[in-house]
Motif scaffolding. Structure first.
Motif, mmCIF file in Angstrom:
data_model
loop_
_atom_site.group_PDB
_atom_site.id
_atom_site.type_symbol
_atom_site.label_atom_id
_atom_site.label_comp_id
_atom_site.label_asym_id
_atom_site.label_seq_id
_atom_site.Cartn_x
_atom_site.Cartn_y
_atom_site.Cartn_z
ATOM 1 N N PHE A 81 24.096 -12.828 22.114
ATOM 2 C CA PHE A 81 23.601 -12.914 20.733
ATOM 3 C C PHE A 81 24.186 -11.783 19.886
ATOM 4 C CE2 PHE A 81 19.432 -14.969 22.422
ATOM 5 C CZ PHE A 81 20.107 -16.168 22.613
ATOM 6 N N GLY A 82 24.254 -10.597 20.469
ATOM 7 C CA GLY A 82 24.833 -9.464 19.754
ATOM 8 C C GLY A 82 26.306 -9.666 19.465
ATOM 9 N N SER A 83 27.010 -10.325 20.384
ATOM 10 C CA SER A 83 28.451 -10.560 20.167
ATOM 11 C C SER A 83 28.680 -11.481 18.982
ATOM 12 C CB SER A 83 29.097 -11.137 21.429
ATOM 13 O OG SER A 83 28.704 -12.477 21.645
ATOM 14 N N ASN A 84 27.739 -12.396 18.737
ATOM 15 C CA ASN A 84 27.859 -13.266 17.560
ATOM 16 C C ASN A 84 27.770 -12.461 16.271
ATOM 17 O OD1 ASN A 84 27.767 -16.429 18.112
ATOM 18 N ND2 ASN A 84 26.606 -15.417 19.722
ATOM 19 N N VAL A 85 26.883 -11.468 16.258
ATOM 20 C CA VAL A 85 26.783 -10.593 15.082
ATOM 21 C C VAL A 85 28.037 -9.728 14.986
ATOM 22 C CG1 VAL A 85 25.438 -8.777 13.954
ATOM 23 C CG2 VAL A 85 24.270 -10.584 15.226
ATOM 24 N N GLY A 86 28.560 -9.290 16.131
ATOM 25 C CA GLY A 86 29.745 -8.430 16.145
ATOM 26 C C GLY A 86 30.976 -9.088 15.557
ATOM 27 N N THR A 87 31.059 -10.431 15.648
ATOM 28 C CA THR A 87 32.234 -11.124 15.100
ATOM 29 C C THR A 87 32.281 -11.029 13.573
ATOM 30 O OG1 THR A 87 31.024 -13.232 15.054
ATOM 31 C CG2 THR A 87 32.372 -12.784 16.985
ATOM 32 N N THR A 88 31.138 -10.740 12.952
ATOM 33 C CA THR A 88 31.135 -10.652 11.476
ATOM 34 C C THR A 88 31.938 -9.444 10.990
ATOM 35 O OG1 THR A 88 29.077 -9.350 11.393
ATOM 36 C CG2 THR A 88 28.863 -11.741 11.409
ATOM 37 N N LEU A 89 32.220 -8.499 11.894
ATOM 38 C CA LEU A 89 33.006 -7.327 11.492
ATOM 39 C C LEU A 89 34.418 -7.733 11.052
ATOM 40 C CD1 LEU A 89 33.130 -4.221 11.296
ATOM 41 C CD2 LEU A 89 33.980 -4.200 13.653
ATOM 42 N N THR A 90 34.926 -8.838 11.613
ATOM 43 C CA THR A 90 36.266 -9.303 11.226
ATOM 44 C C THR A 90 36.333 -9.592 9.732
ATOM 45 O OG1 THR A 90 36.555 -10.303 13.404
ATOM 46 C CG2 THR A 90 38.041 -11.043 11.664
ATOM 47 N N ALA A 91 35.296 -10.255 9.212
ATOM 48 C CA ALA A 91 35.274 -10.575 7.782
ATOM 49 C C ALA A 91 35.311 -9.307 6.939
ATOM 50 C CB ALA A 91 34.029 -11.396 7.450
ATOM 51 N N TRP A 92 34.608 -8.256 7.400
ATOM 52 C CA TRP A 92 34.587 -6.998 6.658
ATOM 53 C C TRP A 92 35.945 -6.295 6.724
ATOM 54 C CZ3 TRP A 92 31.188 -6.048 3.165
ATOM 55 C CH2 TRP A 92 29.909 -6.617 3.260
ATOM 56 N N ALA A 102 31.494 -12.164 3.074
ATOM 57 C CA ALA A 102 31.284 -11.306 4.248
ATOM 58 C C ALA A 102 29.805 -10.957 4.387
ATOM 59 C CB ALA A 102 32.126 -10.040 4.138
ATOM 60 N N VAL A 103 29.150 -10.666 3.265
ATOM 61 C CA VAL A 103 27.707 -10.375 3.283
ATOM 62 C C VAL A 103 26.935 -11.590 3.776
ATOM 63 C CG1 VAL A 103 25.696 -9.899 1.835
ATOM 64 C CG2 VAL A 103 27.819 -8.630 1.472
ATOM 65 N N PHE A 104 27.292 -12.764 3.251
ATOM 66 C CA PHE A 104 26.629 -14.005 3.642
ATOM 67 C C PHE A 104 26.782 -14.251 5.151
ATOM 68 C CE2 PHE A 104 27.196 -18.709 4.179
ATOM 69 C CZ PHE A 104 25.873 -19.074 3.966
ATOM 70 N N HIS A 105 28.005 -14.093 5.658
ATOM 71 C CA HIS A 105 28.277 -14.306 7.075
ATOM 72 C C HIS A 105 27.433 -13.365 7.943
ATOM 73 C CE1 HIS A 105 31.348 -14.254 10.599
ATOM 74 N NE2 HIS A 105 30.527 -15.270 10.724
ATOM 75 N N THR A 106 27.363 -12.112 7.544
ATOM 76 C CA THR A 106 26.592 -11.123 8.311
ATOM 77 C C THR A 106 25.102 -11.421 8.246
ATOM 78 O OG1 THR A 106 28.264 -9.427 7.846
ATOM 79 C CG2 THR A 106 26.103 -8.667 8.584
ATOM 80 N N PHE A 156 23.350 -14.246 7.677
ATOM 81 C CA PHE A 156 22.755 -15.374 8.398
ATOM 82 C C PHE A 156 22.857 -15.208 9.910
ATOM 83 C CE2 PHE A 156 26.964 -17.611 7.756
ATOM 84 C CZ PHE A 156 27.222 -17.993 9.065
ATOM 85 N N ASN A 157 23.834 -14.444 10.413
ATOM 86 C CA ASN A 157 23.882 -14.159 11.845
ATOM 87 C C ASN A 157 22.762 -13.202 12.258
ATOM 88 O OD1 ASN A 157 26.212 -15.265 13.630
ATOM 89 N ND2 ASN A 157 27.165 -14.928 11.632
ATOM 90 N N ILE A 158 22.481 -12.215 11.416
ATOM 91 C CA ILE A 158 21.372 -11.293 11.712
ATOM 92 C C ILE A 158 20.049 -12.037 11.665
ATOM 93 C CG2 ILE A 158 20.096 -9.296 10.833
ATOM 94 C CD1 ILE A 158 22.783 -8.108 9.976
ATOM 95 N N LEU A 159 19.909 -12.928 10.668
ATOM 96 C CA LEU A 159 18.672 -13.704 10.574
ATOM 97 C C LEU A 159 18.520 -14.612 11.800
ATOM 98 C CD1 LEU A 159 16.209 -14.236 8.886
ATOM 99 C CD2 LEU A 159 17.501 -15.940 7.581
ATOM 100 N N GLY A 160 19.631 -15.099 12.305
ATOM 101 C CA GLY A 160 19.586 -15.905 13.522
ATOM 102 C C GLY A 160 19.044 -15.113 14.696
#
Length: 541
Positions: free
Chosen positions: A85-96, A285-289, A291-295
């Motif tokens: 689950f944490g790795s899914n949030v970690g992928t949002t760093l690419t967008a940033w 990028a904010v949106f991507h981060t 909704f993953n955190i909310l997940g």
């Protein structure tokens, strides 16, 4: 023009691949240590998943490593879930990274130096991990060169093609956006690559922010295809984690679709307030981060029920009741693959060491062990497709040597058992002596894996002396007992095969002891040590 676009996409994907592979090779040990030490509870597992994925820029690599640790018994399934689950949030760093550096910094200022430094390290650095780091740096530079080329080529299409207008005509632009994001991830097998392409399209004016937001959601859904493909033919734990990954991404996608109107309203308000759309990529990028955190927040109360369901849903068939540490997925990460190989070989050595000539196994069971040893060789062949350091290559060579000896041992045992069954009911003293020899051979075989080297040599020396004496007694039995030559010939073959079985087991055991000493650890208390595995420089045939 289209060839330039395809070429720039290829440059970007090549950079992404080089960076990910380089980081995996350079940080394999660090990956092991972080996962072994930082996953004692939900919070730590989640944090380690975010951190490691941010470092290696590959949620797939983190998921594969996690599967390896679950198979090794170092992580429980519940702990592994939170890493995933944490790795899914970690992928949002690419967008940033793409947003903050790809569109705001002059690429030439750092991309070319990174490629140059990386190439120099790859060519001239004396150690493999330094070479891998060079490959990662070069990949990082190529990645941004690819983004710059994509942006330039997309800009050429901006006045000719407006994806938002084309899709809006059909009235299903959100669904088309989801589909585009899903297909991009499916084709590139990387949600990070898909999101980078989507952000570049927005920055170039080819796609509108609403379609792009839907495409980002589609990219999240697309990552489930990678997980499901990886689960085919994989271990039970890999299947469980793959479906947990699917549940998480489908849930976050549903949350993101609910959030989409709010997001769109926020974007519209900010554009009207600032009078510019230059920050649209940052908002995506904010949106991507978010909704993953909310997940993750939504999964917090659901996870115990999901874990119970998956643990009950996937169980090994009765015919495959044996434990296995091998998984084709972890063969892509050399450090983890080597650990799995050594654990599997030690397990097989322990089980084959329990073979008994007096209470022989059925031929079907022996065949099953030979099949498992062949699976080790298949796994090693997958491992050899990765780039290995010299030390890793030596360990793998010794692993093959152990597998070879175990396979030979099983073959010798099967032949000896078949021959012994043909004479065991004979009442001759010679046959009784063979029976006593086999009982002594069983005793030595059973303690080989557990005794120190000195005791092992004493036992083997004593057994060889018994073997030499027994051969003379069996040959003399032709005259002394009037034993049939055929029976004595079979008895001699049984004794010879059993002696060779013990020799093969002894050699396999000696190599395994030098390969590693892996401490048994409880799943809830991971070992903090990650051992270097010394290898023999030469292994006798």
């Amino acid at each position: 023009m289209i060839f330039n676009l395809v070429g720039s996409l290829g440059l970007f994907l090549l950079g992404m691949w080089l960076m990910t592979e380089g980081l995996k090779l350079a940080g394999g040990k660090a990956l092991e240590q972080l996962l072994a030490q930082w996953t004692s509870n939900r919070q730590r597992g989640l944090f380690s998943g975010v951190l490691i994925t941010g470092l290696v820029q590959s949620s797939s690599a983190v998921t594969v490593a996690t599967i390896g640790f679950v198979n090794a018994g170092i992580l429980t399934f519940q702990q592994a879930l939170w890493v995933v689950f944490g790795s899914n949030v970690g992928t949002t760093l690419t967008a940033w990274i793409v947003t903050l550096f790809g569109f705001t910094v002059k690429i030439d200022a750092f991309a070319f130096p990174l490629v140059g430094i990386g190439a120099a390290l790859r060519i001239f650095f004396p150690y493999e991990r330094g070479k891998a780091l060079g490959m990662a740096l070069a990949g990082f530079g190529l990645l941004f060169m690819g983004i710059d080329a994509l942006k330039e080529n997309f800009s050429g299409y901006a006045n000719q093609i407006n994806i938002t207008s084309i899709l809006a005509e059909g009235g299903h632009e959100i669904l088309w956006g989801l589909f585009i994001g899903f297909i991009l991830t499916l084709l590139t097998q990387s949600s990070s690559a898909a999101i980078a392409i989507i952000l570049t399209a927005v920055a170039s004016g080819v796609a509108g922010v609403q379609v792009a937001a839907a495409a980002v959601i589609g990219a999240n859904i697309g990552t489930t295809s990678t997980a499901l493909i990886a689960s085919f033919g994989a271990t039970i734990n890999a299947k469980r984690l793959a479906w947990a990954h699917v549940v998480f991404n489908m849930l976050t996608a549903a949350v993101a679709l609910v959030m989409l109107p709010i997001f769109w309203a926020t974007v519209t308000w900010m554009v009207e307030l600032t009078g510019t759309d230059s920050s649209l990529t940052a908002l995506l990028a904010v949106f991507h981060t978010c909704f993953n955190i909310l997940g993750v927040v939504l999964m917090w109360p659901i996870e115990p029920y999901l874990s119970r369901f998956l643990l009950s849903r996937y169980k090994k068939p009765v015919k495959d009741h044996f434990k296995s540490h091998l998984d084709a997925n972890i063969a892509t990460v050399p450090d983890l693959a080597i650990r799995a190989m050594v654990l599997e070989l030690n397990l097989l050595l322990e089980e084959v060491g329990q073979f008994s000539f007096v209470h022989e196994k059925k031929q079907e069971e022996i065949l099953q062990f030979r099949t498992r040893i062949e699976q080790v060789n298949v796994f090693i062949s997958l491992l050899l497709k990765s780039t290995l350091a010299k030390e890793q290559g030596a360990i793998v060579t010794n692993g093959l040597a152990v597998a070879y000896r175990l396979y030979n041992a099983c073959k010798l045992y099967a032949e000896a058992v078949l021959l012994y069954q043909s004479i065991r009911l004979d009442k001759l003293t010679a046959v009784e002596r063979v029976h006593h020899w086999l009982a002594a051979a069983d005793q030595v075989t059973h303690i080989l894996h557990h005794c120190d080297t000195l005791l092992e040599q004493e036992q083997l020396t004593s057994l060889i002396e018994q073997y030499d004496a027994l051969k003379k007694q069996l040959i003399a039995a032709v005259v002394d007992e009037r034993a049939g030559i055929h029976i004595i010939d079979v008895a001699l073959q049984v004794v010879s095969l059993s002696r060779r079985f013990i020799e093969q087991m002894s050699q396999a055991n000696a190599i395994c002891k030098k390969l590693s000493v892996i401490e048994a650890v409880e799943p809830t208390k991971p070992s903090s040590s990650v051992l270097n595995l010394p290898a023999e420089s030469q292994v006798g045939a």
